[in-house]
Design an enzyme around this catalytic site. Structure first.
Site, mmCIF file in Angstrom:
data_model
loop_
_atom_site.group_PDB
_atom_site.id
_atom_site.type_symbol
_atom_site.label_atom_id
_atom_site.label_comp_id
_atom_site.label_asym_id
_atom_site.label_seq_id
_atom_site.Cartn_x
_atom_site.Cartn_y
_atom_site.Cartn_z
ATOM 1 C CG ASP A 1 -4.485 5.592 1.111
ATOM 2 O OD1 ASP A 1 -5.383 4.757 1.293
ATOM 3 O OD2 ASP A 1 -4.389 6.660 1.752
ATOM 4 C CG ASP B 1 -2.263 0.497 1.026
ATOM 5 O OD1 ASP B 1 -2.393 1.592 0.452
ATOM 6 O OD2 ASP B 1 -3.217 -0.185 1.424
ATOM 7 C CD GLU C 1 -8.789 4.619 -1.503
ATOM 8 O OE1 GLU C 1 -9.739 4.358 -0.770
ATOM 9 O OE2 GLU C 1 -7.823 5.323 -1.123
ATOM 10 C CG HIS D 1 -8.957 -1.338 4.257
ATOM 11 N ND1 HIS D 1 -8.790 -1.308 2.891
ATOM 12 C CD2 HIS D 1 -8.521 -0.148 4.714
ATOM 13 C CE1 HIS D 1 -8.267 -0.147 2.549
ATOM 14 N NE2 HIS D 1 -8.092 0.573 3.637
ATOM 15 C CG ASP D 2 -11.295 2.113 3.450
ATOM 16 O OD1 ASP D 2 -10.829 2.051 4.604
ATOM 17 O OD2 ASP D 2 -10.662 2.566 2.472
HETATM 18 C C1 GLC Z 1 -7.957 5.374 2.062
HETATM 19 C C2 GLC Z 1 -7.783 4.128 2.893
HETATM 20 C C3 GLC Z 1 -8.421 4.356 4.230
HETATM 21 C C4 GLC Z 1 -7.713 5.501 4.900
HETATM 22 C C5 GLC Z 1 -7.691 6.742 4.005
HETATM 23 C C6 GLC Z 1 -6.684 7.730 4.490
HETATM 24 O O1 GLC Z 1 -9.261 5.644 1.761
HETATM 25 O O2 GLC Z 1 -8.283 3.025 2.215
HETATM 26 O O3 GLC Z 1 -8.428 3.217 5.033
HETATM 27 O O4 GLC Z 1 -8.338 5.814 6.093
HETATM 28 O O5 GLC Z 1 -7.328 6.446 2.689
HETATM 29 O O6 GLC Z 1 -5.393 7.243 4.292
#
Ligand code: GLC
Length: 551
Positions: free
Chosen positions: A203, A102, A256, A329-330
């Site tokens: 991320d 990540d 992402e 995980h979100d």
């Molecule tokens: C992304 C991650 C999440 C995190 C956020 C800030 O959305 O997947 O878990 O809290 O970024 O890094």
């Protein structure tokens, strides 16, 4: 595979996401760790996946479970040390499994050395690594809001200025306009590649270029999306990153990209290369969002779901590559959100969802436990939740009198990120085999029934269904290469679609309801069958029935 032109390996791969905190503890401290993952690699090999995406394992004070990194080149102590990482990488590679890390570079932790320096003074060489502004009228520079609630600006006493944090105040945003920041990031990426890792999941990468035109405008809903998503220089930065780093390695990359549109996705992940391999789009996981964002318990409307999935399937075809996911995980557990997690339907609907997704075009992502049909835990007390996002939202919305506490607890039960973060359910023993200590977050009480040990032994389990889906993808290139057509976009109960490649067609039928429905699309010829989740020789689909067959 036949004689057609070969594809990059990441188009044929299936990815498995590990959230290390909750996967496997090996030393009894209640927190998952790297050795735990290494010990479980045989399980992943048996499942048949090709790539592991590891959620952050870097050193972090854990304000956001590792997404706040204080040292990009060190391992979080709770997870082990660099030797444990090296061993994991070596064993995974030995089994033919690649590792994707990540990459969290929109922000660091406020405990990162760069930030510790940056806040010291306006002349500090690292000052410009972050985004500092003067306050206005005794308050923050503007009304931008952070993703985890409150202002996106935090006052720092040392210099009397504010720094920007799109997320938690312990996650200050890096200043990507500063070339030194970008090159420090590229150095760090090369360092990991040279160690032997195989790629990066990036991320919130769509947020690295802020749009300063919004500085003085009132954002629509006060949120951060307008100023931070798909900003003016994001593609320039990613092209530079590609040139400096990614193009030099045979790697897998996925961005992402909250707020990504089809047009933007073609730029981020276009076939001509130059930026990333693929992106995570968010439209299907934002369906039903309302006045309080995701905090509601509105069920997903199948027609809307199909419209979104179909749009990405058809409009990216031949132009950019899709990633396929229902959970991470979100997000809440996919079977609880898109399927039916009541005991009698849990397995059926988990298989139905898996089939529906894995027969689409793109690289599938399985989130740990999804291959077992793990469900939301539905914790009854706020104290059982750990996630900063859920806890902040509860406080903000109830204190403002906008949502009643009981309702909010129900919404959290549906949508909290902790739904996906309860420990992996390995067996029916103590703490589901996750830890010999006290788990950092409670287990889902259904682990006696839903666990890997039981499912590995049962050829009809969700686990074995996933194995078969992964195998089919490798056997039939139509699943990877075929075009996509939704057969009945208006149908409220059934998702019926076809894939076509070189004159051959595969039809997929999925009943998203707990009712038996007539189905004209169904062919009753067992010779043509590729996979099904239940027996039914009628021209109907039983509750949550799903099948794929040649036509
Ligand atoms: C992304 C991650 C999440 C995190 C956020 C800030 O959305 O997947 O878990 O809290 O970024 O890094």
């Amino acid at each position: 595979m036949t004689e057609s032109k070969s594809l990059p390996w990441w188009k044929e791969a299936v990815v498995y996401q590990i959230y290390p905190r909750s996967f496997q503890d090996s030393d009894g401290d209640g927190v998952g760790d790297l050795k735990g993952i290494t010990d479980r690699l045989d399980y992943l090999k048996e499942l048949g996946i090709d790539v592991i995406w590891l959620s952050p394992v870097y050193r972090s004070p854990n304000a956001d479970n590792g997404y706040d990194i204080s040292d990009y080149r060190a391992i979080q102590e709770e997870f082990g040390g660099m030797e444990d990482f090296d061993r994991l990488l070596e064993k995974a590679h030995g089994l033919g499994i690649r590792i994707m890390m990540d990459l969290v570079v929109n922000h660091t932790s406020d405990e990162h050395f760069w930030f510790a320096e940056s806040r010291k003074g306006k002349d500090n060489p690292y000052r410009d690594y972050y985004i500092w502004r003067e306050g206005r009228a005794g308050g923050p520079p503007n009304d931008w809001k952070a993703s985890f609630g409150g202002s996106a600006w935090e006052y720092d006493e040392i210099t009397g200025m504010y720094y920007l944090h799109s997320f938690h105040k312990k996650q200050p945003d890096l200043n990507w306009e500063n070339e030194a920041v970008r090159h420090a990031v590229y150095d760090m990426m090369r360092w990991w590649f040279d160690k032997g890792i195989d790629g990066f999941r990036m991320d919130v990468i769509s947020m690295i270029s802020k749009d300063w035109r919004y500085f003085d405008r009132h954002p629509k809903d006060g949120s951060l999306w307008e100023f931070s998503v798909n900003g003016p220089r994001v593609h320039e930065f990613l092209q530079e990153m590609n040139k400096e780093v990614l193009s030099r390695y045979d790697c897998i990359t996925v961005g992402e990209t909250a707020g990504v549109t089809i047009e933007e996705a073609k730029r981020y992940a276009g076939e001509t290369g130059g930026e990333l391999n693929m992106v995570f789009q968010f439209e299907h996981v934002c369906l039903g969002d309302g006045r309080f964002g995701k905090w509601n318990d509105t069920p997903v409307d199948l027609r809307e779901f199909k419209a979104v999935m179909g749009k990405w399937q058809t409009l990216l075809a031949g132009k950019a590559w899709n990633s396929l996911y229902l959970g991470n995980h979100d997000q809440p557990r996919s079977v609880s959100r898109f399927g039916d997690d009541r005991p009698e339907y849990r397995e059926l609907s988990a298989k139905m969802l898996a089939l529906c997704l894995h027969f689409m075009q793109g690289t599938p992502y399985i989130y740990q436990g999804e291959e077992l049909g793990m469900t939301n835990p539905y914790f009854e007390r706020l104290e059982d939740y750990r996630d900063v996002e859920s806890l902040n939202a509860y406080r903000e919305l109830t204190e403002a009198g906008l949502v009643d506490g009981k309702d909010m607890l129900r919404y959290i039960g549906q949508k909290s990120r902790d739904n996906a973060r309860t420990p992996m359910q390995w067996d029916a023993g103590e703490n589901a085999g996750f830890t010999g200590g006290t788990p950092w977050i409670g287990l889902n009480p259904n682990y006696g029934q839903v666990n890997a040990e039981v499912q590995r032994r049962d050829p009809d389990s969700v686990f074995h269904f996933y194995r078969k889906l992964i195998r089919l993808r490798k056997e039939h290139e139509i699943i990877i290469r075929g075009s996509f057509r939704d057969l009945s976009p208006e149908d409220e109960s059934v998702y019926a679609y076809e894939r076509e490649y070189r004159g051959k067609r595969v039809r997929v039928l999925c009943n998203f309801t707990d009712r038996t429905v007539p189905c004209e699309w169904k062919l009753l010829d067992s010779e043509r069958l590729l996979i099904q989740n239940r027996e039914n020789t009628e021209k109907t689909l039983l509750p949550y029935e799903a099948l794929a067959f040649w036509v």
